[in-house]
Structures are given as structure tokens and as C-alpha cells.
Design a protein around this motif. Structure first.
Motif, PDB file in Angstrom:
ATOM      1  N   ASP A   1      20.701  40.445   2.667  1.00 32.39           N
ATOM      2  CA  ASP A   1      19.892  40.371   3.682  1.00 32.39           C
ATOM      3  C   ASP A   1      19.887  41.871   4.061  1.00 32.39           C
ATOM      4  O   ASP A   1      20.443  42.642   3.635  1.00 32.39           O
ATOM      5  CB  ASP A   1      20.800  39.697   4.728  1.00 32.39           C
ATOM      6  CG  ASP A   1      21.867  40.103   5.455  1.00 32.39           C
ATOM      7  OD1 ASP A   1      22.482  41.188   4.944  1.00 32.39           O
ATOM      8  OD2 ASP A   1      22.419  39.314   6.178  1.00 32.39           O
ATOM      9  N   SER A   2      19.345  42.155   5.413  1.00 28.24           N
ATOM     10  CA  SER A   2      19.128  43.518   6.043  1.00 28.24           C
ATOM     11  C   SER A   2      20.481  44.163   6.297  1.00 28.24           C
ATOM     12  O   SER A   2      20.467  45.491   6.169  1.00 28.24           O
ATOM     13  CB  SER A   2      18.299  43.519   7.473  1.00 28.24           C
ATOM     14  OG  SER A   2      19.081  42.868   8.100  1.00 28.24           O
ATOM     15  N   ASN A   3      21.443  43.288   6.216  1.00 31.58           N
ATOM     16  CA  ASN A   3      22.959  44.197   6.431  1.00 31.58           C
ATOM     17  C   ASN A   3      23.699  44.367   5.253  1.00 31.58           C
ATOM     18  O   ASN A   3      24.844  44.616   5.350  1.00 31.58           O
ATOM     19  CB  ASN A   3      23.592  43.567   7.579  1.00 31.58           C
ATOM     20  CG  ASN A   3      22.962  43.503   8.698  1.00 31.58           C
ATOM     21  OD1 ASN A   3      22.242  44.146   9.250  1.00 31.58           O
ATOM     22  ND2 ASN A   3      23.281  42.353   9.460  1.00 31.58           N
ATOM     23  N   GLY A   4      22.802  43.982   4.115  1.00 32.54           N
ATOM     24  CA  GLY A   4      23.772  43.867   2.834  1.00 32.54           C
ATOM     25  C   GLY A   4      24.455  42.689   2.525  1.00 32.54           C
ATOM     26  O   GLY A   4      25.337  42.758   1.495  1.00 32.54           O
TER      27      GLY A   4
ATOM     28  N   LEU B   1      10.480  38.285   3.565  1.00 26.91           N
ATOM     29  CA  LEU B   1      11.343  39.822   3.040  1.00 26.91           C
ATOM     30  C   LEU B   1      12.659  39.593   3.461  1.00 26.91           C
ATOM     31  O   LEU B   1      12.918  39.416   4.904  1.00 26.91           O
ATOM     32  CB  LEU B   1      10.589  40.811   3.244  1.00 26.91           C
ATOM     33  CG  LEU B   1       9.197  41.153   2.806  1.00 26.91           C
ATOM     34  CD1 LEU B   1       8.428  42.289   3.339  1.00 26.91           C
ATOM     35  CD2 LEU B   1       9.399  41.447   1.327  1.00 26.91           C
ATOM     36  N   THR B   2      13.821  39.960   2.708  1.00 26.07           N
ATOM     37  CA  THR B   2      14.963  40.054   3.174  1.00 26.07           C
ATOM     38  C   THR B   2      15.260  40.940   4.018  1.00 26.07           C
ATOM     39  O   THR B   2      16.201  40.948   4.697  1.00 26.07           O
ATOM     40  CB  THR B   2      15.971  39.916   1.960  1.00 26.07           C
ATOM     41  OG1 THR B   2      15.769  41.197   1.010  1.00 26.07           O
ATOM     42  CG2 THR B   2      15.778  38.605   0.970  1.00 26.07           C
ATOM     43  N   SER B   3      14.456  42.065   3.969  1.00 26.85           N
ATOM     44  CA  SER B   3      14.572  43.186   5.060  1.00 26.85           C
ATOM     45  C   SER B   3      14.400  42.728   6.320  1.00 26.85           C
ATOM     46  O   SER B   3      14.733  43.420   7.267  1.00 26.85           O
ATOM     47  CB  SER B   3      13.752  44.369   4.539  1.00 26.85           C
ATOM     48  OG  SER B   3      12.361  43.895   4.687  1.00 26.85           O
ATOM     49  N   PHE B   4      13.870  41.681   6.612  1.00 23.91           N
ATOM     50  CA  PHE B   4      13.605  41.178   8.114  1.00 23.91           C
ATOM     51  C   PHE B   4      14.486  40.047   8.529  1.00 23.91           C
ATOM     52  O   PHE B   4      14.216  39.317   9.526  1.00 23.91           O
ATOM     53  CB  PHE B   4      12.362  40.563   8.264  1.00 23.91           C
ATOM     54  CG  PHE B   4      10.906  41.734   8.091  1.00 23.91           C
ATOM     55  CD1 PHE B   4      11.387  43.006   8.641  1.00 23.91           C
ATOM     56  CD2 PHE B   4      10.189  41.657   7.302  1.00 23.91           C
ATOM     57  CE1 PHE B   4      10.206  43.916   8.539  1.00 23.91           C
ATOM     58  CE2 PHE B   4       9.044  42.794   6.884  1.00 23.91           C
ATOM     59  CZ  PHE B   4       9.433  43.632   7.555  1.00 23.91           C
ATOM     60  N   LEU B   5      15.732  39.936   7.628  1.00 26.71           N
ATOM     61  CA  LEU B   5      16.567  38.684   7.922  1.00 26.71           C
ATOM     62  C   LEU B   5      18.057  39.209   8.066  1.00 26.71           C
ATOM     63  O   LEU B   5      18.387  40.246   7.638  1.00 26.71           O
ATOM     64  CB  LEU B   5      16.528  37.741   6.725  1.00 26.71           C
ATOM     65  CG  LEU B   5      15.052  37.171   6.212  1.00 26.71           C
ATOM     66  CD1 LEU B   5      15.218  36.551   4.832  1.00 26.71           C
ATOM     67  CD2 LEU B   5      14.380  36.491   7.400  1.00 26.71           C
ATOM     68  N   LYS B   6      18.800  38.498   8.609  1.00 26.32           N
ATOM     69  CA  LYS B   6      20.223  38.409   8.630  1.00 26.32           C
ATOM     70  C   LYS B   6      20.814  37.333   8.329  1.00 26.32           C
ATOM     71  O   LYS B   6      20.346  35.949   9.099  1.00 26.32           O
ATOM     72  CB  LYS B   6      20.813  39.044   9.958  1.00 26.32           C
ATOM     73  CG  LYS B   6      20.883  38.529  11.122  1.00 26.32           C
ATOM     74  CD  LYS B   6      21.421  39.081  12.155  1.00 26.32           C
ATOM     75  CE  LYS B   6      21.646  38.242  13.547  1.00 26.32           C
ATOM     76  NZ  LYS B   6      21.911  38.899  14.584  1.00 26.32           N
TER      77      LYS B   6
END
Length: 191
Positions: A127-130, A184-189
């Protein structure tokens, strides 16, 4: 009677996974301590090549598991479970895996040999936090997203439950407002 003869009789001379009647051979489902008909299945060359990873995995070929996963033969169920696990990035395979029930003993057998079959997944979905994402996880949108073609905006804070992974580590599939979309995973947590 030989193991192959027993398997041909049991399967009516067809592949126990896909139903093909071409180029059949005995496959001993690992780990095998005592090779016999109970720990073996009859499979075609196409299934054999993909199980042994000598050719690229063709997800469409394995849609046949929709039928074979219901077999009464434990070895067939084990191979269906293992192949569905290898394909769990496909939403249909994840759905079948969710429906498949294995008794405890059969599940242990399936899991004990699964590590040998796993392909090297060098890319993990994060996710956006890794945080590592897995199929079935719940994620939350961290930004409003306009969903093209569906005429709605997915609002920040919306929970997306029971996600499916895709072959691209930067994408996941999930249901938002009743519509299955790719995110997109960059917009998720991870929730």
C-alpha cells in the motif's frame, strides 16, 4: 493392477484436472512417501508442463479447476488447491479458493507441498505506506478517485473489502459502490 491402470480406470482415461484425453501420465502429488494410486493423479502434458513450471502458467487453462476441485479424490483436491493458490491473483481463482473446502488432513498435505510449487514472487503488492497487501485484505482509499466509465467518485475513507491481487504489483481489484474496479496501490492504505 499397476498404478497407471488404476488411475485410468478411476478417471475414465482423462486428465483428472482438465479433462483432456491426450498425452496422459501419472503424476505423484508431493510429498510422496509411498507412491500409490491414492497419492497420484492422471494428468495431461499441458497440466504437467505448467505444474512443473517448464512453460509459462496459462490462467485460462486452469479455469477447469471449477469442476475438478469438487472431486472425491484427495490428490485431485490437493492439486486444485495448489494451482488455485498459484493463480490467486486472478479474481476467479480467488473466488474458487474461497469455496474450496479441504478436510484438515488434506489441507496439511496441500500446504506441505505448496512451497515447492510457489513461483518466485520478487514483487510484493504494497500500500501507500509500504504495508504488504494480500488477497482478501481490506484497504481504505486515501484520496477521492474519479472512476472513469462508472460515473461516480470513490470518496476518501471508503473501505474496499476482500481485495484481489493482480499480476501488476501496483494494482489491486476491489468492489466500490457495487462495481469491481482496479485501484492503484499508491492511493490505498491497509485497514
Amino acid at each position: 493392477m499397476s498404478v497407471e491402470q488404476i488411475l485410468r480406470e478411476r478417471s475414465q482415461s482423462t486428465c483428472e484436472l482438465c479433462g483432456s484425453d491426450q498425452s496422459l501420465s501419472v503424476y505423484e502429488v508431493p510429498p510422496v512417501t509411498n507412491p500409490d494410486a491414492e497419492s497420484s493423479i492422471l494428468i495431461c502434458q499441458t497440466c504437467s508442463d505448467q505444474i512443473n513450471q517448464s512453460v509459462a502458467l496459462d490462467p485460462n487453462h486452469w479455469r477447469c479447476l471449477n469442476d475438478s476441485m469438487w472431486s472425491q479424490v484427495a490428490a485431485v483436491k490437493v492439486m486444485a488447491w495448489r494451482m488455485l493458490n498459484r493463480l490467486k491473483a486472478e479474481s476467479w481463482a480467488q473466488d474458487l479458493l474461497d469455496m474450496l473446502y479441504l478436510e484438515d488432513e488434506v489441507r496439511q498435505w496441500a500446504e506441505s507441498g505448496a512451497s515447492e510449487m510457489d513461483e518466485d514472487d520478487t514483487e510484493t503488492t504494497r500500500d501507500s505506506n509500504g504495508a504488504v497487501l494480500k488477497a482478501g485484505d481490506t484497504v481504505t482509499l486515501i484520496k477521492d478517485l474519479v472512476v472513469k466509465g462508472a460515473n461516480f467518485t470513490a470518496k476518501r475513507g471508503t473501505a474496499v473489502r476482500n481485495i484481489s491481487l493482480t499480476s501488476n504489483s501496483e494494482h489491486i481489484e476491489g468492489r466500490v459502490n457495487g462495481v469491481r474496479i482496479v485501484l492503484l496501490t499508491s492511493f490505498l492504505k491497509k485497514a
